[in-house]
Design an enzyme around this catalytic site. Structure first.
Site, PDB file in Angstrom:
ATOM      1  CE  LYS A 110      -4.050  -2.365   1.167  1.00  0.00           C
ATOM      2  NZ  LYS A 110      -3.661  -3.654   1.726  1.00  0.00           N
TER       3      LYS A 110
HETATM    4  C1  LIG Z   1      -4.379  -4.744   1.328  1.00  0.00           C
HETATM    5  C2  LIG Z   1      -3.661  -6.020   1.248  1.00  0.00           C
HETATM    6  C3  LIG Z   1      -4.098  -7.059   0.418  1.00  0.00           C
HETATM    7  C4  LIG Z   1      -5.371  -6.950  -0.381  1.00  0.00           C
HETATM    8  O1  LIG Z   1      -5.272  -5.991  -1.423  1.00  0.00           O
HETATM    9  P1  LIG Z   1      -6.591  -5.419  -2.109  1.00  0.00           P
HETATM   10  O2  LIG Z   1      -6.146  -4.298  -2.963  1.00  0.00           O
HETATM   11  O3  LIG Z   1      -7.472  -4.981  -1.001  1.00  0.00           O
HETATM   12  O4  LIG Z   1      -7.183  -6.547  -2.891  1.00  0.00           O
HETATM   13  C5  LIG Z   1      -3.331  -8.197   0.349  1.00  0.00           C
HETATM   14  N1  LIG Z   1      -2.205  -8.338   1.083  1.00  0.00           N
HETATM   15  C6  LIG Z   1      -1.768  -7.368   1.904  1.00  0.00           C
HETATM   16  C7  LIG Z   1      -0.540  -7.598   2.695  1.00  0.00           C
HETATM   17  C8  LIG Z   1      -2.464  -6.171   2.004  1.00  0.00           C
HETATM   18  O5  LIG Z   1      -2.016  -5.209   2.808  1.00  0.00           O
END
Ligand SMILES: *Cc1c(COP(=O)(O)O)cnc(C)c1O
Length: 450
Positions: A110
């Site tokens: 993210k």
């Molecule tokens: C947010 C997240 C996901 C899921 O991603 P999306 O964009 O919500 O599908 C998977 N793995 C980790 C470690 C995350 O932080």
């Protein structure tokens, strides 16, 4: 380039306006009016650094920000990553590559979007002179990444809701131990979906949104989806040319934001072998891909908490394309879903499939990958390691550092992964601001902090 709402009842917005609004005023999600065709330009971008690639890409989506400013923004956004490649592509064997997306400050993918989004907010505050209140809900990683993108920025206050007791302890520490006085980590009772609903309700109050200049920072912001397109292009360009057209991207999925970005990149001309949506035991998306039925169930806690979701917010964007841009239909289906109905939808187009993995298999998979390759994956990334295509390259998106989930990884491999950033957090005081899971409680808290 203008941005329209999936629900068709919002005037077209510029990139800057769409980023500031987050959610469209009609309750829909912003999407580019048309996707550019990058197929001809792409091969020429192979020699660019990660941040140069991001700057090239974003010029197609926000021409109102000059090219030189894009280069500065993307250069600054990726300075806090601890690998010179930013998103290194590792080779485990001939057919298995791993794209490590966890070299940013909060050790999960993210950061790619939220380091940039923090700078876009800062730019906005500078241009408009108006202070911003940034609000989001998180199942763990979004919140800490958003906080680290905004902390210490003048004119910005950030409020992050999360389900109390349902995020990993280290994730909570990343949110609640920053020491920054513009950061508010807010545990609420219930699940992620409850926290998300409160956020949506706050945005439903137009008077409040205007009063505090509220902006959304969960995976619904279009800037996040676009920033995530860049690492797909980056990985694709690192593959030998002979492998690009058939390589399958495998994406650990919760809110559908990550895989949607890749799927959009493919629609812009990144010809590849498709995408696999890898879910944990919260398998609404897997069931949808198997049956065409989108039916929300209960959320079950799992070893991969950032994927513990049964209301994947970015699914609405996918639905827009699945229904060929029929915004009226998107709107009525989303309203039906909100009323508790399930949806029966057209079958997904070719090049999209899904898999699921329960907790027992997650632990076994971490152990197997460790034994087979001497490589440690976190529980989210583990979900991608099944059902790999036998005859072509898989690019597995590794979404978090294993050090964020030490207990599960230790159960599988026998030793606890550590990371200095996380070790430093363990001795710092928690600053939590617990509230009821209601829009009224959250709104009055935000007003009291301005
Ligand atoms: C947010 C997240 C996901 C899921 O991603 P999306 O964009 O919500 O599908 C998977 N793995 C980790 C470690 C995350 O932080």
């Amino acid at each position: 380039m203008l941005y329209i709402s999936t629900r068709g009842q919002t005037r077209p917005h510029t990139f800057t306006e769409a980023v500031e609004a987050g959610l469209a005023p009609d309750g829909g999600l912003f999407l580019p009016e048309n996707l550019p065709n990058l197929a001809a330009a792409l091969p020429g971008w192979a020699g660019l650094s990660y941040s140069e690639l991001a700057a090239e890409f974003f010029q197609h989506f926000a021409p109102e920000i000059p090219a030189e400013e894009w280069r500065q923004l993307t250069a600054e956004a990726y300075t806090r990553f601890d690998d010179p490649q930013i998103a290194p592509l590792r080779t485990l064997d001939e057919r298995t590559r791993v794209l490590e997306l966890w070299h940013g400050p909060t050790l999960a993918f993210k950061d790619f979007a939220l380091q940039l989004l923090g700078l876009l907010y800062k730019r906005q505050v500078r241009l408009t002179g108006k202070k911003l209140a940034v609000l989001g809900a998180t199942s763990g990683d979004t919140g800490s990444a958003a906080i680290h993108g905004c902390m210490g920025q003048d004119g910005i206050r950030i409020f992050i809701l999360y389900p109390d007791g349902r995020v990993a302890p280290l994730q909570e520490r990343q949110m609640a131990c920053t020491g920054a006085d513009n950061v508010f980590a807010i545990p609420v009772p219930g699940t992620f979906d409850d926290a998300q609903r409160v956020v949506k309700d706050c945005f439903g109050d137009a008077g409040f949104v205007a009063q505090v200049n509220l902006s959304a920072v969960n995976s619904i912001n279009i800037a996040r989806v676009l920033a995530q397109c860049v690492y797909y292009l980056w990985a694709w360009l690192r593959l030998p040319e002979s492998e690009r057209a058939t390589a399958e991207f495998v994406v650990p999925t919760g809110n559908f934001g990550n895989v949607l970005a890749g799927w959009l990149a493919a629609r812009m001309g990144m010809t590849c072998g498709g995408f696999r949506v890898a879910t944990n035991r919260n398998d609404i998306l897997w069931r949808f891909f198997e049956t065409g039925e989108y039916r929300q169930g209960e959320v079950h806690p799992s070893h991969a908490p950032s994927m513990d979701i049964q209301a994947a917010s970015n699914f609405e964007r996918y639905l827009y394309y699945l229904l060929e841009g029929d915004q009226e239909r998107v709107r009525s289906l989303m309203l039906r879903l909100r009323e508790g109905h399930h949806l029966t939808l057209p079958r997904p187009p070719a090049g999209l499939r899904a898999s699921r993995m329960d907790d027992t298999a997650i632990v076994k998979t971490i152990a197997r990958v460790w034994n087979q390759y001497g490589y440690v994956v976190d529980p989210h990334t583990a979900c991608a390691f099944i059902d790999l295509a036998p005859d072509r390259v898989s690019v597995i998106l590794s979404t978090a550092s294993p050090a964020k989930f030490p207990e599960v990884v230790a159960e599988a491999t026998g030793s606890e992964p550590r990371h200095p950033t996380l070790e430093a957090l363990k001795s710092r005081p928690l600053q939590r601001h617990p509230l009821d899971a209601t829009a009224a409680a959250v709104k009055s808290f935000i007003v009291s902090q301005l």
